[in-house]
Design an enzyme around this catalytic site. Structure first.
Site, PDB file in Angstrom:
ATOM      1  N   CYS A  13      -5.221   4.481 -19.378  1.00  0.00           N
ATOM      2  CA  CYS A  13      -4.837   4.715 -20.762  1.00  0.00           C
ATOM      3  C   CYS A  13      -5.927   4.107 -21.634  1.00  0.00           C
ATOM      4  O   CYS A  13      -6.926   3.628 -21.120  1.00  0.00           O
ATOM      5  CB  CYS A  13      -3.442   4.184 -21.083  1.00  0.00           C
ATOM      6  SG  CYS A  13      -3.224   2.407 -20.974  1.00  0.00           S
ATOM      7  N   CYS A  87      -5.529   9.190 -22.775  1.00  0.00           N
ATOM      8  CA  CYS A  87      -6.917   8.821 -23.063  1.00  0.00           C
ATOM      9  C   CYS A  87      -7.752  10.046 -23.388  1.00  0.00           C
ATOM     10  O   CYS A  87      -8.935   9.937 -23.697  1.00  0.00           O
ATOM     11  CB  CYS A  87      -7.543   7.996 -21.947  1.00  0.00           C
ATOM     12  SG  CYS A  87      -7.769   8.807 -20.385  1.00  0.00           S
ATOM     13  N   CYS A  91     -11.553  10.232 -20.468  1.00  0.00           N
ATOM     14  CA  CYS A  91     -11.429  10.055 -19.028  1.00  0.00           C
ATOM     15  C   CYS A  91     -12.428  10.971 -18.321  1.00  0.00           C
ATOM     16  O   CYS A  91     -12.396  12.179 -18.522  1.00  0.00           O
ATOM     17  CB  CYS A  91     -10.015  10.417 -18.562  1.00  0.00           C
ATOM     18  SG  CYS A  91      -8.762   9.296 -19.162  1.00  0.00           S
TER      19      CYS A  91
END
Length: 137
Positions: A13, A87, A91
Site C-alpha cells: 500500500c 498504490c 506498484c
C-alpha cells in the site's frame, strides 16, 4: 507459482502503515511458515498507524514491532503473489507474477472504530488466500 515449495506474498500500500501491515500480520498468523510474507509501501510512513496496532491487538495479533518498509523491485521480483491496496501506478509490474488488487478504505488518520471493519475485511480476504495458496495439510 515458483519452483519453491513455499509461496511468497507481498502486500503493498502507499504508506505500509495500515492495510498492508494488517494483511501481512494475518497471513503470518494463519499460514505460519507455509508462506513467505512481505509488506512494503511506495511512500512509507514513519511508523505503523497506532489505531491499526490497537485493532490488531484486539484480534490477538501484536504488530508493535513492525516498521513501514520501502517498496523495492527486489521484493516484487522475489514474490509469487503481489497484492496491492491502493498504490495505483506506483506498484511495479513484472511478467509472471500474480497480481491482486484489494479495494479497501485507507485507515490513515482514522480511529480504531473505523479501522475495525477494514481489519475484518482484510482478515476475511487473507483467510481465503491461505485456503487457496497454502492450505493446511
Amino acid at each position: 507459482m515458483s519452483d519453491t515449495a513455499t509461496p511468497s506474498v507481498l502486500f503493498v500500500c502507499v504508506h505500509n502503515a495500515g492495510r498492508s501491515q494488517m494483511a501481512a500480520a494475518f497471513l503470518t498468523h494463519f499460514a505460519g511458515d507455509r508462506v513467505q510474507v512481505r509488506s512494503a509501501g511506495s511512500a512509507p510512513a514513519d511508523a505503523v498507524n497506532p489505531a491499526v496496532v490497537e485493532a490488531m491487538a484486539e484480534a490477538g495479533i501484536d504488530i508493535t514491532a513492525e516498521v513501514p518498509k520501502v517498496l523495492t523491485v527486489e521484493a516484487v521480483q522475489a514474490s509469487d503473489v503481489v497484492i496491492t491496496m491502493g498504490c495505483g501506478d506506483t506498484c511495479p509490474v513484472f511478467p509472471g507474477k500474480r497480481y491482486l488488487d484489494w479495494e479497501l478504505p485507507d485507515p490513515a488518520g482514522q480511529g480504531v472504530e473505523a479501522v475495525r471493519p477494514i481489519r475484518d475485511g482484510i482478515e476475511k480476504r487473507v483467510r481465503g488466500l491461505v485456503d487457496e495458496i497454502a492450505p493446511a495439510s
